[in-house]
Design an enzyme around this catalytic site. Structure first.
Site, PDB file in Angstrom:
ATOM      1  N   ARG A   1      -1.149  -5.917  -8.689  1.00  0.00           N
ATOM      2  CA  ARG A   1       0.196  -7.055  -8.697  1.00  0.00           C
ATOM      3  C   ARG A   1       0.254  -7.509  -9.659  1.00  0.00           C
ATOM      4  NH1 ARG A   1      -1.971  -8.911  -3.155  1.00  0.00           N
ATOM      5  NH2 ARG A   1      -3.613  -8.887  -4.210  1.00  0.00           N
TER       6      ARG A   1
ATOM      7  N   LYS B   1     -17.650  -7.428   4.748  1.00  0.00           N
ATOM      8  CA  LYS B   1     -16.483  -7.966   5.622  1.00  0.00           C
ATOM      9  C   LYS B   1     -16.844  -7.132   6.719  1.00  0.00           C
ATOM     10  CE  LYS B   1     -13.633  -6.823   1.233  1.00  0.00           C
ATOM     11  NZ  LYS B   1     -12.929  -6.253   1.276  1.00  0.00           N
TER      12      LYS B   1
ATOM     13  N   SER C   1      -2.907  -8.084   1.734  1.00  0.00           N
ATOM     14  CA  SER C   1      -3.059  -8.281   3.626  1.00  0.00           C
ATOM     15  C   SER C   1      -3.934  -9.028   4.267  1.00  0.00           C
ATOM     16  CB  SER C   1      -4.378  -6.778   3.641  1.00  0.00           C
ATOM     17  OG  SER C   1      -4.131  -5.785   2.867  1.00  0.00           O
TER      18      SER C   1
ATOM     19  N   HIS D   1       0.754  -1.281   0.313  1.00  0.00           N
ATOM     20  CA  HIS D   1      -0.292  -0.278  -0.249  1.00  0.00           C
ATOM     21  C   HIS D   1       1.131   1.375   0.338  1.00  0.00           C
ATOM     22  CE1 HIS D   1      -3.347  -2.627   2.247  1.00  0.00           C
ATOM     23  NE2 HIS D   1      -3.599  -2.390   0.926  1.00  0.00           N
TER      24      HIS D   1
END
Length: 160
Positions: A91, A42, A129, A18
């Site tokens: 990514r 979540k 994460s 991040h």
């Protein structure tokens, strides 16, 4: 007109991936708002307050960075804060496919908001994460994946 950009995410926890994206985006915008999205679907490992605190600590000497949380559609939050750009980190190719679909929907909802993709630096491409939470949850040392402000608070909380 000020170039205001929103970097939305859950940041649960904030990782070096991040901060890599944020640090590299800073020269591109007049103001970068890091928005911690509150998603009712979540269940985060860390509270919103904790994540805000970490990011504020990391960027306390960066006057162009603001950290806040928000609920609802990201594109609507952009309107609230006057952001014309959304920053997303990529990514892998799978990230791009997922993020492009979201960008396309956002663009249909508000054609004035552009999504900017930055690929992460190679040394951070494996940091997610989700994986870092697994390391922490299972008692591993996640310090190598985390900014110092995050890793030091986790170590402190283990001692108390």
């Amino acid at each position: 007109m000020q170039r205001i950009c929103l970097f939305p995410g859950t940041f649960d926890p904030v990782t070096l991936g991040h901060t890599d994206i944020i640090d590299r985006a800073l020269p591109l915008f007049d103001k970068l708002v890091i928005g911690i999205g509150v998603n009712s679907g979540k269940v985060p490992m860390f509270s919103v307050e904790q994540r805000v605190e970490w990011l504020r600590e990391i960027y306390k000497d960066q006057p162009t960075v603001e950290v806040t949380s928000y609920e609802g559609l990201t594109v609507n939050f952009c309107k609230q804060i006057g952001a014309r750009f959304i920053l997303r980190g990529i990514r892998y190719v799978a990230d791009f496919e997922y993020e492009k679909a979201i960008a396309d929907i956002n663009r249909k909802m508000d054609h004035e908001v552009e999504t900017i993709f930055l690929t992460c630096s190679p040394e951070f491409s494996t940091i997610a994460s989700t994986l870092v939470r697994d390391v922490i949850r299972n008692g591993g040392d996640a310090a190598q994946f985390l900014p110092k402000a995050v890793s030091s608070s986790l170590q402190y909380s283990k001692l108390s």
